[in-house]
Scaffold this motif. Structure first.
Motif, PDB file in Angstrom:
ATOM      1  N   ASP A 111      14.071  15.245  41.415  1.00  0.00           N
ATOM      2  CA  ASP A 111      15.107  16.015  40.718  1.00  0.00           C
ATOM      3  C   ASP A 111      16.322  15.154  40.358  1.00  0.00           C
ATOM      4  O   ASP A 111      17.074  15.498  39.438  1.00  0.00           O
ATOM      5  CB  ASP A 111      15.554  17.202  41.566  1.00  0.00           C
ATOM      6  N   PHE A 112      16.511  14.055  41.069  1.00  0.00           N
ATOM      7  CA  PHE A 112      17.621  13.161  40.763  1.00  0.00           C
ATOM      8  C   PHE A 112      17.395  12.458  39.425  1.00  0.00           C
ATOM      9  O   PHE A 112      18.329  11.929  38.825  1.00  0.00           O
ATOM     10  CB  PHE A 112      17.780  12.120  41.878  1.00  0.00           C
ATOM     11  N   ILE A 113      16.161  12.494  38.944  1.00  0.00           N
ATOM     12  CA  ILE A 113      15.843  11.987  37.607  1.00  0.00           C
ATOM     13  C   ILE A 113      15.776  13.140  36.607  1.00  0.00           C
ATOM     14  O   ILE A 113      16.221  13.019  35.468  1.00  0.00           O
ATOM     15  CB  ILE A 113      14.492  11.239  37.612  1.00  0.00           C
ATOM     16  N   VAL A 114      15.226  14.266  37.042  1.00  0.00           N
ATOM     17  CA  VAL A 114      15.018  15.400  36.138  1.00  0.00           C
ATOM     18  C   VAL A 114      16.350  15.989  35.660  1.00  0.00           C
ATOM     19  O   VAL A 114      16.500  16.320  34.478  1.00  0.00           O
ATOM     20  CB  VAL A 114      14.179  16.493  36.829  1.00  0.00           C
ATOM     21  N   TYR A 115      17.325  16.109  36.553  1.00  0.00           N
ATOM     22  CA  TYR A 115      18.582  16.760  36.177  1.00  0.00           C
ATOM     23  C   TYR A 115      19.327  16.037  35.053  1.00  0.00           C
ATOM     24  O   TYR A 115      19.759  16.685  34.083  1.00  0.00           O
ATOM     25  CB  TYR A 115      19.472  16.938  37.407  1.00  0.00           C
ATOM     26  N   PRO A 116      19.503  14.710  35.104  1.00  0.00           N
ATOM     27  CA  PRO A 116      20.135  14.058  33.951  1.00  0.00           C
ATOM     28  C   PRO A 116      19.268  14.126  32.699  1.00  0.00           C
ATOM     29  O   PRO A 116      19.795  14.115  31.580  1.00  0.00           O
ATOM     30  CB  PRO A 116      20.338  12.608  34.419  1.00  0.00           C
ATOM     31  N   ALA A 117      17.932  14.207  32.881  1.00  0.00           N
ATOM     32  CA  ALA A 117      17.057  14.372  31.719  1.00  0.00           C
ATOM     33  C   ALA A 117      17.308  15.731  31.061  1.00  0.00           C
ATOM     34  O   ALA A 117      17.348  15.844  29.832  1.00  0.00           O
ATOM     35  CB  ALA A 117      15.592  14.235  32.141  1.00  0.00           C
ATOM     36  N   ILE A 118      17.491  16.766  31.878  1.00  0.00           N
ATOM     37  CA  ILE A 118      17.817  18.094  31.342  1.00  0.00           C
ATOM     38  C   ILE A 118      19.152  18.055  30.605  1.00  0.00           C
ATOM     39  O   ILE A 118      19.296  18.617  29.514  1.00  0.00           O
ATOM     40  CB  ILE A 118      17.866  19.134  32.477  1.00  0.00           C
ATOM     41  N   ALA A 119      20.137  17.375  31.195  1.00  0.00           N
ATOM     42  CA  ALA A 119      21.443  17.244  30.540  1.00  0.00           C
ATOM     43  C   ALA A 119      21.293  16.548  29.192  1.00  0.00           C
ATOM     44  O   ALA A 119      21.946  16.926  28.205  1.00  0.00           O
ATOM     45  CB  ALA A 119      22.408  16.471  31.438  1.00  0.00           C
ATOM     46  N   SER A 120      20.422  15.540  29.125  1.00  0.00           N
ATOM     47  CA  SER A 120      20.191  14.820  27.866  1.00  0.00           C
ATOM     48  C   SER A 120      19.555  15.727  26.817  1.00  0.00           C
ATOM     49  O   SER A 120      19.926  15.685  25.639  1.00  0.00           O
ATOM     50  CB  SER A 120      19.290  13.601  28.113  1.00  0.00           C
ATOM     51  N   ILE A 121      18.605  16.557  27.243  1.00  0.00           N
ATOM     52  CA  ILE A 121      17.946  17.465  26.309  1.00  0.00           C
ATOM     53  C   ILE A 121      18.935  18.478  25.741  1.00  0.00           C
ATOM     54  O   ILE A 121      18.955  18.745  24.526  1.00  0.00           O
ATOM     55  CB  ILE A 121      16.776  18.193  27.007  1.00  0.00           C
ATOM     56  N   VAL A 122      19.770  19.052  26.609  1.00  0.00           N
ATOM     57  CA  VAL A 122      20.767  20.018  26.148  1.00  0.00           C
ATOM     58  C   VAL A 122      21.759  19.343  25.216  1.00  0.00           C
ATOM     59  O   VAL A 122      22.116  19.890  24.155  1.00  0.00           O
ATOM     60  CB  VAL A 122      21.510  20.658  27.339  1.00  0.00           C
ATOM     61  N   PHE A 123      22.208  18.141  25.589  1.00  0.00           N
ATOM     62  CA  PHE A 123      23.135  17.416  24.715  1.00  0.00           C
ATOM     63  C   PHE A 123      22.499  17.138  23.359  1.00  0.00           C
ATOM     64  O   PHE A 123      23.136  17.299  22.309  1.00  0.00           O
ATOM     65  CB  PHE A 123      23.557  16.098  25.372  1.00  0.00           C
ATOM     66  N   LEU A 124      21.229  16.728  23.360  1.00  0.00           N
ATOM     67  CA  LEU A 124      20.550  16.420  22.097  1.00  0.00           C
ATOM     68  C   LEU A 124      20.417  17.651  21.210  1.00  0.00           C
ATOM     69  O   LEU A 124      20.389  17.540  19.978  1.00  0.00           O
ATOM     70  CB  LEU A 124      19.167  15.831  22.390  1.00  0.00           C
ATOM     71  N   PHE A 125      20.329  18.833  21.814  1.00  0.00           N
ATOM     72  CA  PHE A 125      20.269  20.063  21.022  1.00  0.00           C
ATOM     73  C   PHE A 125      21.492  20.178  20.113  1.00  0.00           C
ATOM     74  O   PHE A 125      21.399  20.662  18.980  1.00  0.00           O
ATOM     75  CB  PHE A 125      20.191  21.267  21.959  1.00  0.00           C
TER      76      PHE A 125
END
Length: 325
Positions: free
Chosen positions: A172-186
Motif C-alpha cells: 500500500d505504500f506504493i499503491v497510495y501514491p499511485a492512486i494520488a497520481s491517477i486522481v491528479f492525472l484525471f
C-alpha cells in the motif's frame, strides 16, 4: 473497495483544494516561457502529502501500519513539500530550497537505513544523486501529464517488483501514491488542464519514489534499479550540461528540454509527448525487470544507448526548428 474509498477521498480533497486555490489566487499565469496559455490552478500535487496522511490513518485502523515506522519519511516528505508549496506561492531562492531539500534527504536516508548498508564514501554521492532526482522531477514537470504519467509508470513498476520479484515494502505504500497520481492525472492529463502539479507535487512524488527506489536498492543490493528513472535522469543531466556550457542559471525557467521543443516549437500535443516519455521509460523498466544481465553491464549499456538516442533526436529536432524559421 479500500482503493476506491481512497481514490474518492483524494478526489474530494482535490476539489476542496481547487476552491481554496481559486479563492486565494494560487494559480499559474502563462508567460513567454510557459507551455500553456491559460491561467491554471497551481499546486495540485498537494494530493501526495495528503494521501500519505490517509495511508497512515487508514493503515493504523484497518491493517498493521505503525505510524512511528514512517515518522522520518513523513518529516522529510512534509519538509520538502512545505518548502516547495511556499516556493509555488511566493518564490524562494535556490539556496534556501537546496538547504531544505538536503535536510529532507537526510530524513529519507535515516528512514531507509542507508548508512548501515552503504559504504561511507558513497553516502555523499548518494545524497547528491537523490537531490538530483528531486530536482529532475521538478525540472521535467512542464507540460500536461508529464510527471503524473511518468510517476505512475514508475510506481506501477515498483509495485510489480514488490509483488512478484522482491518484497521490499508494504504494498500500500506504493499503491497510495499511485492512486494520488491517477486522481491528479484525471485533472491534468488533458488538452486544457484543470490544475498543475506545482513544485509541491513534483518534489513530493519524487521524494516518495526516491524512498521506494532507495529501499529496493538496499534490499536487493542491485544498483540497476536506478534505471527506473533513466529517462528523467538522461534528459536532466544533458540539459544541465548544455545550459552550463551556455552560461545560463540552471535554476531559472527555460525552454531547452527536448519535451519543450516538441510541445512548444514543434507543436506536438502535451498528451502525446507525455505519453511518449512514459512509454519509453516503461520499455526501459521492462528491460531492467526481466533482463538477466548484471547491473554492472546493464546500467552502462542502457545509459549509453539512452544518451546517444537523446542527443541524436534533439540535434535533429533543433535542425528542423532552425530550418523552419
Amino acid at each position: 473497495m479500500e482503493y476506491i474509498i481512497i481514490a474518492a477521498a483524494v478526489l474530494l480533497f482535490s476539489l476542496v483544494y481547487f476552491r481554496i486555490a481559486n479563492h486565494y489566487h494560487i494559480v499559474d499565469k502563462p508567460n513567454r516561457r510557459s507551455a500553456h496559455s491559460e491561467v491554471t490552478i497551481r499546486g495540485g500535487g498537494v494530493v501526495y502529502p495528503f494521501v500519505f496522511l490517509v495511508y497512515l490513518a487508514y493503515g493504523q485502523i484497518f491493517s498493521e501500519v505503525h505510524p512511528e515506522d514512517y515518522m522520518l519519511f513523513g518529516l522529510g516528505l512534509f519538509l520538502v513539500c512545505a518548502v516547495s508549496f511556499i516556493d509555488d506561492l511566493r518564490g524562494l531562492s535556490s539556496k534556501v530550497r537546496l538547504i531544505f531539500q538536503f535536510m529532507a534527504v537526510l530524513f529519507l536516508f535515516y528512514f531507509i537505513e542507508a548508512a548501515p548498508n552503504t559504504p561511507a564514501f558513497l553516502i555523499p554521492v548518494a545524497v547528491v544523486v537523490t537531490m538530483g532526482v528531486l530536482n529532475a522531477f521538478n525540472f521535467m514537470d512542464g507540460i500536461n501529464g508529464m510527471s503524473g504519467l511518468y510517476s505512475l509508470v514508475t510506481l506501477l513498476s515498483l509495485y510489480y517488483i514488490n509483488s512478484s520479484l522482491t518484497a521490499f515494502t508494504d504494498a500500500d505504500f506504493i499503491v497510495y501514491p499511485a492512486i494520488a497520481s491517477i486522481v491528479f492525472l484525471f485533472f491534468n492529463f488533458r488538452k486544457k488542464a484543470v490544475c498543475f502539479m506545482g513544485d509541491v507535487g513534483s518534489m513530493g512524488v519524487a521524494f516518495w519514489i526516491a524512498a521506494l527506489a532507495g529501499t529496493l536498492i538496499i534490499a536487493t543490493g542491485e544498483l540497476k534499479w536506478i534505471l527506473l528513472l533513466a529517462v528523467y535522469g538522461v534528459e536532466t543531466v544533458i540539459t544541465i550540461i548544455e545550459r552550463l556550457r551556455l552560461g545560463e542559471n540552471i535554476f531559472k525557467a527555460h525552454r531547452r528540454h527536448l519535451y519543450q521543443l516538441f510541445a512548444n516549437d514543434k507543436g506536438y500535443s502535451h498528451i502525446a509527448v507525455s505519453a511518449a516519455y512514459a512509454g519509453i521509460q516503461l520499455v526501459i523498466n521492462i528491460l531492467v525487470i526481466f533482463s538477466d544481465l548484471a547491473g554492472s553491464v546493464l546500467i552502462p549499456v542502457v545509459m549509453v544507448l539512452s544518451v546517444a538516442a537523446y542527443v541524436l533526436v534533439k540535434r535533429q529536432v533543433k535542425k528542423q526548428i532552425s530550418g523552419s524559421l
